[in-house]
Design an enzyme around this catalytic site. Sequence first.
Site, PDB file in Angstrom:
ATOM      1  N   ASP A  15       2.039  19.030   6.608  1.00 28.95           N
ATOM      2  CA  ASP A  15       1.363  17.918   5.954  1.00 28.95           C
ATOM      3  C   ASP A  15       0.101  17.605   6.767  1.00 28.95           C
ATOM      4  O   ASP A  15      -0.137  18.191   7.833  1.00 28.95           O
ATOM      5  CB  ASP A  15       2.317  16.719   5.936  1.00 28.95           C
ATOM      6  CG  ASP A  15       1.703  15.476   5.347  1.00 28.95           C
ATOM      7  OD1 ASP A  15       1.108  15.556   4.256  1.00 28.95           O
ATOM      8  OD2 ASP A  15       1.800  14.418   5.992  1.00 28.95           O
ATOM      9  N   ALA A  17      -2.087  13.834   6.885  1.00 27.11           N
ATOM     10  CA  ALA A  17      -2.064  12.484   7.459  1.00 27.11           C
ATOM     11  C   ALA A  17      -0.660  12.125   7.932  1.00 27.11           C
ATOM     12  O   ALA A  17       0.317  12.243   7.186  1.00 27.11           O
ATOM     13  CB  ALA A  17      -2.543  11.460   6.427  1.00 27.11           C
ATOM     14  N   ALA A  48       2.070  -1.027   0.503  1.00 27.80           N
ATOM     15  CA  ALA A  48       1.231   0.143   0.247  1.00 27.80           C
ATOM     16  C   ALA A  48       1.872   1.412   0.791  1.00 27.80           C
ATOM     17  O   ALA A  48       1.697   2.500   0.233  1.00 27.80           O
ATOM     18  CB  ALA A  48      -0.144  -0.056   0.868  1.00 27.80           C
ATOM     19  N   MET A  52       4.514   6.540  -0.028  1.00 25.15           N
ATOM     20  CA  MET A  52       3.672   7.513   0.668  1.00 25.15           C
ATOM     21  C   MET A  52       4.251   8.921   0.572  1.00 25.15           C
ATOM     22  O   MET A  52       5.457   9.122   0.684  1.00 25.15           O
ATOM     23  CB  MET A  52       3.496   7.126   2.135  1.00 25.15           C
ATOM     24  CG  MET A  52       2.390   7.890   2.828  1.00 25.15           C
ATOM     25  SD  MET A  52       0.763   7.587   2.090  1.00 25.15           S
ATOM     26  CE  MET A  52       0.515   5.877   2.539  1.00 25.15           C
ATOM     27  N   LYS A  56      -1.941  10.562  -5.074  1.00 26.09           N
ATOM     28  CA  LYS A  56      -2.439   9.192  -5.017  1.00 26.09           C
ATOM     29  C   LYS A  56      -2.365   8.451  -6.355  1.00 26.09           C
ATOM     30  O   LYS A  56      -2.083   7.242  -6.376  1.00 26.09           O
ATOM     31  CB  LYS A  56      -3.869   9.178  -4.451  1.00 26.09           C
ATOM     32  CG  LYS A  56      -3.963   9.781  -3.051  1.00 26.09           C
ATOM     33  CD  LYS A  56      -2.856   9.280  -2.121  1.00 26.09           C
ATOM     34  CE  LYS A  56      -2.906   9.952  -0.757  1.00 26.09           C
ATOM     35  NZ  LYS A  56      -1.681   9.722   0.037  1.00 26.09           N
ATOM     36  N   HIS A  59       1.161   7.591  -6.620  1.00 28.21           N
ATOM     37  CA  HIS A  59       1.447   6.544  -5.639  1.00 28.21           C
ATOM     38  C   HIS A  59       1.117   5.173  -6.227  1.00 28.21           C
ATOM     39  O   HIS A  59       1.914   4.227  -6.129  1.00 28.21           O
ATOM     40  CB  HIS A  59       0.621   6.812  -4.377  1.00 28.21           C
ATOM     41  CG  HIS A  59       0.930   5.918  -3.223  1.00 28.21           C
ATOM     42  ND1 HIS A  59       1.249   6.392  -1.969  1.00 28.21           N
ATOM     43  CD2 HIS A  59       0.951   4.563  -3.109  1.00 28.21           C
ATOM     44  CE1 HIS A  59       1.461   5.375  -1.149  1.00 28.21           C
ATOM     45  NE2 HIS A  59       1.272   4.247  -1.817  1.00 28.21           N
ATOM     46  N   ARG A 159       4.170  16.634  -5.099  1.00 25.82           N
ATOM     47  CA  ARG A 159       5.417  16.172  -4.491  1.00 25.82           C
ATOM     48  C   ARG A 159       6.096  15.110  -5.359  1.00 25.82           C
ATOM     49  O   ARG A 159       5.404  14.331  -6.004  1.00 25.82           O
ATOM     50  CB  ARG A 159       5.111  15.567  -3.106  1.00 25.82           C
ATOM     51  CG  ARG A 159       4.440  16.497  -2.141  1.00 25.82           C
ATOM     52  CD  ARG A 159       3.850  15.654  -1.034  1.00 25.82           C
ATOM     53  NE  ARG A 159       3.291  16.491   0.020  1.00 25.82           N
ATOM     54  CZ  ARG A 159       2.625  15.994   1.058  1.00 25.82           C
ATOM     55  NH1 ARG A 159       2.414  14.705   1.145  1.00 25.82           N
ATOM     56  NH2 ARG A 159       2.151  16.791   1.983  1.00 25.82           N
ATOM     57  N   ASP A 185       5.970  13.810   7.297  1.00 26.34           N
ATOM     58  CA  ASP A 185       6.397  12.489   7.763  1.00 26.34           C
ATOM     59  C   ASP A 185       6.899  11.601   6.638  1.00 26.34           C
ATOM     60  O   ASP A 185       7.150  10.415   6.863  1.00 26.34           O
ATOM     61  CB  ASP A 185       5.230  11.783   8.484  1.00 26.34           C
ATOM     62  CG  ASP A 185       4.098  11.432   7.526  1.00 26.34           C
ATOM     63  OD1 ASP A 185       3.793  10.230   7.382  1.00 26.34           O
ATOM     64  OD2 ASP A 185       3.527  12.346   6.920  1.00 26.34           O
TER      65      ASP A 185
END
Length: 270
Positions: A15, A17, A48, A52, A56, A59, A159, A185
């Site tokens: 990944d 970030a 927010a 994750m 986006k 999200h 994802r 993460d």
Amino acid sequence: MHYQIPTHLQAVILDWAGTVVDFGSFAPTRIFVEAFASFGIELSLAEARGPMGLGKWQHIRALCDQPQIAARFGRVPRDADVTAIYERFMPLQIARVGEHSELIPGALEAIAACRAAGLKIGSTSGYPKQVMDRVVALAAEAGYCADHVVAADEVPRGRPTPGQALANVIGLGLDDVAACVKVDDTLPGILEGRSAGMWTVGLRFSGNYLGLDYPAYQTLSHTLRAEQRERIDALFAPAQPHYLIDTLADLPPLIHLINARLALGELPSH
């Protein structure tokens, strides 16, 4: 001709970030807060962070589906609302992603160790390609270049489905998904690797679930770190990662361990 279990790993798929760059995964979360605020919708940093790992747009859709956030709209948020927020999010993210582009301590050394072990370096992200191009360029300036990059909008479904991970298998010319280890993460990122049939490694402290920058992380006492490990391990549990480590710096010993398991005939699905 018959199936043979791979005897060693061929690639690690990382990944971005919270894994290789941006300790604490601040670049996307703070922009979500700002994008929602531009429409008069208050969003906390903790809220927010919730979905994750997803693309986006997805999200933002997941945030809008949460009852407490939907209530702030005064009505049920429609896809058109999600798109409007996303279109506000994108230019902000492109402009500001560089503010949180630093490589995570120990990442370069871990990646070098993986290359020394003969592994190719693939990568996936929840970022769309427009943002990913900027992240990749900044990482290259700092010394990190993945062998293959797949952004969230470069596959039909991102994802937690396996599309991006499998695109790396094709792009890197790999022989078997069982010869890959996916490192992330977030829960969607681990599910991505799991559904692709890969080994998976979750990162506790460098990403979204701890949500601290590196200096703040360094101040945590031994007791607090142990408490946070227990909490974060429980968050990862639904995705059933094969391993959990604190940061990418802890990955190299696992490469040798997974290779030993493959040599014994074990597969990620076992």
